[in-house]
Design a protein around this motif. Structure first.
Motif, PDB file in Angstrom:
ATOM      1  N   VAL A  42      80.638 -41.040 -32.446  1.00 48.44           N
ATOM      2  CA  VAL A  42      81.358 -40.082 -31.596  1.00 48.44           C
ATOM      3  C   VAL A  42      80.493 -38.842 -31.342  1.00 48.44           C
ATOM      4  N   THR A  43      79.768 -38.400 -32.369  1.00 44.12           N
ATOM      5  CA  THR A  43      78.872 -37.255 -32.211  1.00 44.12           C
ATOM      6  C   THR A  43      77.779 -37.555 -31.201  1.00 44.12           C
ATOM      7  N   ASN A  44      77.239 -38.766 -31.239  1.00 44.09           N
ATOM      8  CA  ASN A  44      76.201 -39.156 -30.283  1.00 44.09           C
ATOM      9  C   ASN A  44      76.717 -39.088 -28.848  1.00 44.09           C
ATOM     10  N   ILE A  45      77.933 -39.572 -28.635  1.00 39.30           N
ATOM     11  CA  ILE A  45      78.537 -39.553 -27.295  1.00 39.30           C
ATOM     12  C   ILE A  45      78.821 -38.120 -26.863  1.00 39.30           C
ATOM     13  N   TYR A  46      79.309 -37.320 -27.770  1.00 40.83           N
ATOM     14  CA  TYR A  46      79.620 -35.912 -27.495  1.00 40.83           C
ATOM     15  C   TYR A  46      78.370 -35.148 -27.051  1.00 40.83           C
ATOM     16  N   LEU A  47      77.268 -35.336 -27.759  1.00 37.90           N
ATOM     17  CA  LEU A  47      76.029 -34.647 -27.421  1.00 37.90           C
ATOM     18  C   LEU A  47      75.455 -35.160 -26.106  1.00 37.90           C
ATOM     19  N   MET A  48      75.599 -36.455 -25.843  1.00 36.44           N
ATOM     20  CA  MET A  48      75.135 -37.021 -24.576  1.00 36.44           C
ATOM     21  C   MET A  48      75.898 -36.419 -23.399  1.00 36.44           C
ATOM     22  N   LEU A  49      77.212 -36.296 -23.534  1.00 35.23           N
ATOM     23  CA  LEU A  49      78.030 -35.752 -22.450  1.00 35.23           C
ATOM     24  C   LEU A  49      77.693 -34.285 -22.175  1.00 35.23           C
ATOM     25  N   HIS A 117      67.639 -35.343 -34.006  1.00 38.40           N
ATOM     26  CA  HIS A 117      67.152 -35.860 -35.284  1.00 38.40           C
ATOM     27  C   HIS A 117      68.166 -35.689 -36.419  1.00 38.40           C
ATOM     28  N   SER A 118      69.337 -35.214 -36.105  1.00 32.13           N
ATOM     29  CA  SER A 118      70.291 -34.876 -37.163  1.00 32.13           C
ATOM     30  C   SER A 118      71.110 -36.060 -37.664  1.00 32.13           C
ATOM     31  N   SER A 119      70.960 -37.225 -37.055  1.00 31.48           N
ATOM     32  CA  SER A 119      71.713 -38.388 -37.527  1.00 31.48           C
ATOM     33  C   SER A 119      71.038 -39.005 -38.749  1.00 31.48           C
ATOM     34  N   PRO A 120      71.795 -39.307 -39.799  1.00 29.19           N
ATOM     35  CA  PRO A 120      71.224 -39.921 -41.005  1.00 29.19           C
ATOM     36  C   PRO A 120      71.112 -41.439 -40.907  1.00 29.19           C
ATOM     37  N   GLY A 234      67.123 -38.650 -40.498  1.00 28.97           N
ATOM     38  CA  GLY A 234      67.753 -37.334 -40.465  1.00 28.97           C
ATOM     39  C   GLY A 234      66.751 -36.228 -40.683  1.00 28.97           C
ATOM     40  N   LEU A 235      67.221 -35.108 -41.187  1.00 28.76           N
ATOM     41  CA  LEU A 235      66.397 -33.929 -41.402  1.00 28.76           C
ATOM     42  C   LEU A 235      65.911 -33.877 -42.848  1.00 28.76           C
ATOM     43  N   THR A 236      64.905 -33.057 -43.114  1.00 28.31           N
ATOM     44  CA  THR A 236      64.439 -32.915 -44.497  1.00 28.31           C
ATOM     45  C   THR A 236      65.542 -32.320 -45.365  1.00 28.31           C
ATOM     46  N   LYS A 237      66.432 -31.567 -44.732  1.00 27.69           N
ATOM     47  CA  LYS A 237      67.636 -31.094 -45.419  1.00 27.69           C
ATOM     48  C   LYS A 237      68.791 -31.232 -44.443  1.00 27.69           C
ATOM     49  N   ASN A 238      69.584 -32.284 -44.628  1.00 27.00           N
ATOM     50  CA  ASN A 238      70.671 -32.557 -43.694  1.00 27.00           C
ATOM     51  C   ASN A 238      71.789 -31.526 -43.820  1.00 27.00           C
ATOM     52  N   LEU A 239      72.523 -31.362 -42.728  1.00 33.60           N
ATOM     53  CA  LEU A 239      73.646 -30.427 -42.725  1.00 33.60           C
ATOM     54  C   LEU A 239      74.715 -30.887 -43.710  1.00 33.60           C
ATOM     55  N   GLU A 240      75.209 -29.949 -44.503  1.00 35.80           N
ATOM     56  CA  GLU A 240      76.229 -30.294 -45.493  1.00 35.80           C
ATOM     57  C   GLU A 240      77.572 -30.575 -44.838  1.00 35.80           C
ATOM     58  N   LYS A 241      77.937 -29.752 -43.842  1.00 31.32           N
ATOM     59  CA  LYS A 241      79.220 -29.929 -43.168  1.00 31.32           C
ATOM     60  C   LYS A 241      79.014 -29.870 -41.652  1.00 31.32           C
ATOM     61  N   PRO A 242      78.439 -30.933 -41.079  1.00 33.82           N
ATOM     62  CA  PRO A 242      78.209 -30.918 -39.627  1.00 33.82           C
ATOM     63  C   PRO A 242      79.518 -30.984 -38.854  1.00 33.82           C
ATOM     64  N   ALA A 244      81.200 -30.016 -34.555  1.00 34.48           N
ATOM     65  CA  ALA A 244      80.845 -29.925 -33.136  1.00 34.48           C
ATOM     66  C   ALA A 244      80.039 -28.675 -32.811  1.00 34.48           C
ATOM     67  N   PHE A 245      80.232 -27.607 -33.567  1.00 30.69           N
ATOM     68  CA  PHE A 245      79.523 -26.348 -33.304  1.00 30.69           C
ATOM     69  C   PHE A 245      78.194 -26.289 -34.066  1.00 30.69           C
ATOM     70  N   THR A 246      78.239 -26.505 -35.376  1.00 27.89           N
ATOM     71  CA  THR A 246      77.041 -26.306 -36.191  1.00 27.89           C
ATOM     72  C   THR A 246      75.937 -27.307 -35.869  1.00 27.89           C
ATOM     73  N   ILE A 247      76.312 -28.505 -35.443  1.00 24.69           N
ATOM     74  CA  ILE A 247      75.293 -29.516 -35.171  1.00 24.69           C
ATOM     75  C   ILE A 247      74.409 -29.101 -34.000  1.00 24.69           C
ATOM     76  N   ILE A 248      74.925 -28.256 -33.109  1.00 26.89           N
ATOM     77  CA  ILE A 248      74.150 -27.758 -31.967  1.00 26.89           C
ATOM     78  C   ILE A 248      73.503 -26.420 -32.269  1.00 26.89           C
ATOM     79  N   PHE A 249      74.211 -25.540 -32.958  1.00 25.83           N
ATOM     80  CA  PHE A 249      73.759 -24.161 -33.070  1.00 25.83           C
ATOM     81  C   PHE A 249      73.200 -23.764 -34.441  1.00 25.83           C
ATOM     82  N   HIS A 250      73.179 -24.682 -35.415  1.00 29.04           N
ATOM     83  CA  HIS A 250      72.809 -24.259 -36.773  1.00 29.04           C
ATOM     84  C   HIS A 250      71.388 -23.698 -36.848  1.00 29.04           C
TER      85      HIS A 250
END
Length: 323
Positions: A42-49, A117-120, A234-242, A244-250
């Protein structure tokens, strides 16, 4: 006619996407691999849109810029035969390589690209996990093509066509592809690109052709897990609580906090914005090159083989723990 060509490209590719995603889902289920999760898809689709929306809104502007450059082109093509299309493919892919490379090596642009690159996990839908704000500056890299006499609609078409290839290399279901590995970007190459293992960081930047990475020393072959380590996506340090907002703006938030620290010089503030990701004024963090140098040192001590890599001089040996 030209817009119709792009519409046909979308119409043809869409059912193919659905078929290959369905096959990948079935194979991963049969092999008991957790390649897909509902939230990640769902996150992938959201970011694509979001990316597609910004691109459509901004398209009139950037195509207008290309058109202006095309009307003042340094070269005019006598015809639009196969030479025209081959040179456009090479030029577009070469310029994309540098767009992608700077997205990785300059933190200001990494703040946009990091979403991809944020997908694990690694699957075909990760190819749709777009860098949301990239359409706002991506067009700048392709201005030289318009100046060289390539029509804006053709530049747009070629970018869309190579993007289709770029989506299909996001998978674990396809192994190495023989002689194709020497010329084209393959799933094996792109698995490396999405790996957060030190050896794999900032490698294999190409979209369609792998030759640019080999030419500019950013190529890394996929190494069997028993000879190195399994790929960590994913990232060298993945987001703890990704979300809709933090995944774009963190990363933008992190840049803001870093650059506004007290007691920094102007140059240090610029370093946090335009330096490589992981740069810090006091050396408390590591860039990808630092992590790679530390891993090389660690391996040289473990094997007893001296490491002559100059980039490792002066670094303290630390255990690299990639999350």
């Amino acid at each position: 006619m030209d817009s119709l060509r792009e519409q046909w490209l979308i119409l043809i590719s869409t059912p193919i996407y659905l078929v290959v995603i369905g096959i990948e889902l079935m194979l991963s289920h049969l092999q008991h691999k957790k390649v897909y999760t509902f939230k990640d898809t769902v996150t992938n689709i959201y970011l694509m849109l979001l990316n597609s929306g910004i691109d459509l809104i901004f398209r009139l502007f950037y195509v207008g810029v290309w058109q202006y450059c095309f009307l003042h082109a340094w070269h005019t093509w006598a015809n639009y035969g196969w030479t025209y299309w081959v040179l456009l493919l090479l030029g577009e892919d070469f310029l994309y390589y540098w767009l992608h490379r700077f997205d990785h090596e300059i933190r200001f642009f990494w703040a946009t690209h990091v979403t991809h690159h944020s997908s694990p996990v690694m699957n075909f839908t990760v190819g749709f996990r777009s860098s949301v704000f990239e359409p706002l500056y991506r067009f700048i890299y392709f201005i030289p093509l318009a100046w060289l006499g390539f029509r804006p609609v053709d530049i747009l078409f070629m970018y869309s066509a190579t993007q289709i290839w770029g989506i299909f290399v996001h998978t674990e279901c396809i192994g190495k592809l023989g002689w194709l590995e020497y010329i084209f970007v393959t799933p094996s190459h792109h698995r490396v690109h999405h790996g957060s293992n030190p050896k794999y960081l900032d490698k294999n930047m190409g979209m369609f052709l792998i030759i640019w990475d080999k030419l500019f020393n950013t190529f890394q072959e996929e190494i069997p897990a028993e000879q190195y380590q399994p790929i960590h996506y994913g990232l060298t340090k993945n987001l703890e609580k990704p979300n809709a907002f933090t995944i774009i703006f963190h990363e933008w938030i992190a840049i803001w906090k870093d650059a506004l620290q007290k007691g920094l010089t102007f140059k240090e503030r610029l370093g946090y914005i335009f330096g490589p990701p992981g740069w810090s004024h006091d050396g408390s963090r590591q860039t990808s090159k630092d992590l790679q140098a530390m891993e090389n040192l660690q391996q040289s001590f473990e094997t007893g083989i001296p490491n002559n890599n100059e980039t490792t001089s002066g670094l303290q040996v630390q255990t690299v723990n990639v999350q």
